[in-house]
Scaffold this active site. Sequence first.
Site, short mmCIF file in Angstrom:
data_model
loop_
_atom_site.label_atom_id
_atom_site.label_comp_id
_atom_site.label_asym_id
_atom_site.label_seq_id
_atom_site.Cartn_x
_atom_site.Cartn_y
_atom_site.Cartn_z
N ASP A 155 0.83 -1.20 0.00
CA ASP A 155 0.00 0.00 0.00
C ASP A 155 0.86 1.26 0.00
O ASP A 155 2.06 1.21 0.32
CB ASP A 155 -0.97 0.01 1.19
CG ASP A 155 -0.26 0.02 2.54
OD1 ASP A 155 0.78 -0.66 2.67
OD2 ASP A 155 -0.76 0.70 3.46
N GLU A 157 -0.11 -1.13 5.62
CA GLU A 157 1.00 -0.75 6.48
C GLU A 157 0.97 0.73 6.82
O GLU A 157 1.43 1.15 7.89
CB GLU A 157 2.34 -1.09 5.80
CG GLU A 157 3.56 -0.96 6.71
CD GLU A 157 4.18 0.44 6.72
OE1 GLU A 157 5.04 0.71 7.60
OE2 GLU A 157 3.82 1.27 5.85
#
Length: 358
Positions: A72, A130
């Site tokens: 991400d 994350e």
Amino acid sequence: MRALDLTASSPDITRAICDIPSVSDHEGALADAIERAIAPLPHLEVHRDGDTIVARTDAGHAQRVVIAGHIDTVPINGNVPTRDVTIDGEPYIWGRGTVDMKAGVAVQLKLAAELVDPAVDITWMWYDHEEVAAEHSGLTRLAASRPDLFAGDFAILGEPTAGLVEGGCNGTLRAIVRTHGVRAHSARSWIGENAIHAAAPVLARLAEYRPRTISVEGLEYREGLNAVAISGGVAGNVIPDLCEVQVNFRFAPSRSEEEAVAHVRGVFEGFEVEIADLAGGARPGLDAPLAQRFLQAVGGAPRPKYGWTDVARFSRLGVPAVNYGPGDPLLAHHDEERVPVAQIEEVERGLRAWLTAR
């Protein structure tokens, strides 16, 4: 969407996966592309949990390493698709995620596809969420559902380190220090007690605080205690009855979480302190033979990691872990995020040499 070509160069794979937007909460398209590219490879066992993909070799080697990277990114701000730029004669790939941390993921994907017979067994992890609260992280979810997948003798997180090894990481603590008062009309302020004024000693203690540098297994970790937010006030004509100062403490991995909490409470003795967030650090763990071989293969002197990263998750499970990936961490989340092509290629070379050395 075109399929990921893992026979391409690691810079080309970087371009391809950066051009698939994957802002936190929207990683599905990239996770799908990774799974489609990895699942057919006969030397890998593939497991998917949400938008986290795990691929493992299982050749029966005596040692196993875990190599992980998040897929991400923070929000896009006009910096996708990627483009090639040249700075001082050096080629870069510019765009969101190039540094944090899709260049590292690209290297991992290429090696996962090509290392059919590595010298150690490898668990590759590409995980979601994350860049948001840890409770949403794909690693948090995976640790609850499949803790066995974290087993290993050494772990590498592909966070950007400019191609240098950063051992362990500092811990992080966020506290809210509160002061209280009594509301009153500001025209008659003597009737009340101003909670914002009462916070002045809190700021004074922070201004006077001298953080330490602590040596842990030969690496020098710099600590820090800083105000990161302050809030208070009711209206333009009201004496406030509450003020909150948010404080962030970055502490060396030699301190336990309990010791970090005790330290912060000691600094602000006499004030109300609420611990809002806490994550312990990770010791470097570079003394193990497997880690020493890694250092020899990639070259350069190891440095400490000042920020908190997911290496702490592995450390908590007894797996020594380091950060190692392409990209300048100072450009992570920057609108001018860009990674040198040469760093991508050098990180691939270092990891390949280590993982194939017998």
